[in-house]
Scaffold this active site. Structure first.
Site, PDB file in Angstrom:
ATOM      1  N   ARG A 129       0.862  -1.193   0.000  1.00  0.00           N
ATOM      2  CA  ARG A 129       0.000   0.000   0.000  1.00  0.00           C
ATOM      3  C   ARG A 129       0.889   1.231   0.000  1.00  0.00           C
ATOM      4  O   ARG A 129       1.759   1.384   0.859  1.00  0.00           O
ATOM      5  CB  ARG A 129      -0.884  -0.030   1.248  1.00  0.00           C
ATOM      6  CG  ARG A 129      -1.823   1.161   1.391  1.00  0.00           C
ATOM      7  CD  ARG A 129      -2.832   1.200   0.248  1.00  0.00           C
ATOM      8  NE  ARG A 129      -3.923   2.132   0.553  1.00  0.00           N
ATOM      9  CZ  ARG A 129      -3.834   3.453   0.439  1.00  0.00           C
ATOM     10  NH1 ARG A 129      -2.694   4.013   0.050  1.00  0.00           N
ATOM     11  NH2 ARG A 129      -4.868   4.210   0.723  1.00  0.00           N
TER      12      ARG A 129
ATOM     13  N   ARG B 176      -0.670  -5.659   4.737  1.00  0.00           N
ATOM     14  CA  ARG B 176      -0.027  -5.117   3.546  1.00  0.00           C
ATOM     15  C   ARG B 176       1.232  -4.365   3.964  1.00  0.00           C
ATOM     16  O   ARG B 176       1.269  -3.755   5.041  1.00  0.00           O
ATOM     17  CB  ARG B 176      -0.968  -4.167   2.811  1.00  0.00           C
ATOM     18  CG  ARG B 176      -2.224  -4.797   2.283  1.00  0.00           C
ATOM     19  CD  ARG B 176      -3.128  -3.774   1.618  1.00  0.00           C
ATOM     20  NE  ARG B 176      -3.582  -2.751   2.545  1.00  0.00           N
ATOM     21  CZ  ARG B 176      -4.466  -1.804   2.249  1.00  0.00           C
ATOM     22  NH1 ARG B 176      -4.978  -1.732   1.039  1.00  0.00           N
ATOM     23  NH2 ARG B 176      -4.833  -0.919   3.152  1.00  0.00           N
TER      24      ARG B 176
ATOM     25  N   GLU C 119     -11.514   4.696  -5.580  1.00  0.00           N
ATOM     26  CA  GLU C 119     -11.687   3.251  -5.711  1.00  0.00           C
ATOM     27  C   GLU C 119     -11.952   2.853  -7.165  1.00  0.00           C
ATOM     28  O   GLU C 119     -12.555   3.606  -7.937  1.00  0.00           O
ATOM     29  CB  GLU C 119     -12.855   2.780  -4.843  1.00  0.00           C
ATOM     30  CG  GLU C 119     -12.711   3.064  -3.367  1.00  0.00           C
ATOM     31  CD  GLU C 119     -11.625   2.249  -2.711  1.00  0.00           C
ATOM     32  OE1 GLU C 119     -11.161   1.251  -3.316  1.00  0.00           O
ATOM     33  OE2 GLU C 119     -11.225   2.599  -1.590  1.00  0.00           O
TER      34      GLU C 119
END
Length: 280
Positions: free
Chosen positions: A83, A133, A91
């Site tokens: 990330r 992540r 999105e």
């Protein structure tokens, strides 16, 4: 050395060895401790705080990119998701989320940068998020900082969450210039600023609002900036050191950036960093 001293000595050693294996900050970091023994780290030199000496070298780790998941997430050849730190992009459509304007443009731009490429990852104080992540600044071998370039091109907006504040000032400046030029998302109607009085339950995703701050309420975990009977801004008390004195905002017109939550007839936006609270 008593047990309390041993505890803080071990804590200091853990932080020190964590820092020397992480990239150096581009700013100074200060350590403070209150009367209860609670320790806080900040880029602001408050009274009684002690500066932490950080290494000058930034450590970067080379990885092969497998694919781009969306505008702010990539997948490495080893399967690990990364990330991009300090930013957020709209999105893209998935099983879990509806698409947002500008999301596909950000993903396409990142794919063009990373097709069959290797990248250097540069970490901050937190290396993983709650989804496991990796959290990183992503650089091409030629030195191009992709997190920063997404902001410069108006494809992302700043999203700083302490303690990961590396490059925060540089990111804010890049975003400001993209806004001024009306690049990318900054020219889209969905990301224009709206009066706080116009907040509705139909507002989804990241938004921008503007209003005058009426009063401040201090609670145990959060401080609430009250704009009217239905809208407030929440700031975790642990993050106060990153902000100027909140009372200086009273009576001023502020632009607030973030995600809206609702409880009954009341709306709230949680912010982490002053980059999301802009004095007009």
């Amino acid at each position: 050395m008593n047990n309390r001293q041993k505890h803080y000595f071990r804590l200091y050693l853990a932080i020190f060895f964590s820092l020397i294996t992480q990239p150096a900050f581009s700013t100074e970091i200060f350590r403070s401790e209150d009367a209860t023994g609670s320790v806080t780290y900040s880029d602001k030199a408050i009274e009684g705080a002690r500066q932490i000496r950080l290494p000058n070298r930034a450590y970067r780790h080379l990885h092969q990119v497998k694919k781009v998941y969306d505008g702010d997430t990539i997948i490495l050849k080893n399967g690990q998701r990364v990330r991009l730190l300090g930013i957020n992009t709209p999105e893209i459509e998935s099983r879990h989320r509806a698409k947002e304007p500008g999301g596909l443009a950000a993903k396409t731009w990142l794919e063009n940068q990373l097709t069959n490429r290797k990248v250097y990852l540069e970490y901050d104080l937190e290396k993983h998020d709650k989804y496991n992540r990796l959290l990183a600044h992503v650089f091409l071998p030629d030195g191009k900082h992709l997190n920063l370039e997404l902001l410069r091109n108006g494809l992302a907006f700043v999203s700083i969450i302490p303690p990961n504040i590396r490059h925060a000032d540089q990111f804010s400046q890049a975003q400001k210039q993209a806004e001024k030029k009306k690049l990318g998302i900054w020219k889209l109607p969905e990301y224009q600023v709206h009066p706080l009085s116009q907040i509705t339950s139909g507002h989804k995703g990241w938004r921008r609002y503007i209003g005058a701050l009426k009063k401040i309420q201090h609670r145990r975990r959060y401080t609430y900036l009250i704009f009217n009977d239905h809208v407030n801004i929440r700031i975790a008390n642990d993050h106060h050191s990153h902000f100027p004195e909140l009372e200086t905002y009273l009576g001023k017109k502020l632009e607030v950036r973030g995600w809206l939550s609702r409880r009954g007839e009341k709306f709230s936006i949680l912010i982490y960093h002053p980059s999301a609270l802009i004095l007009q």
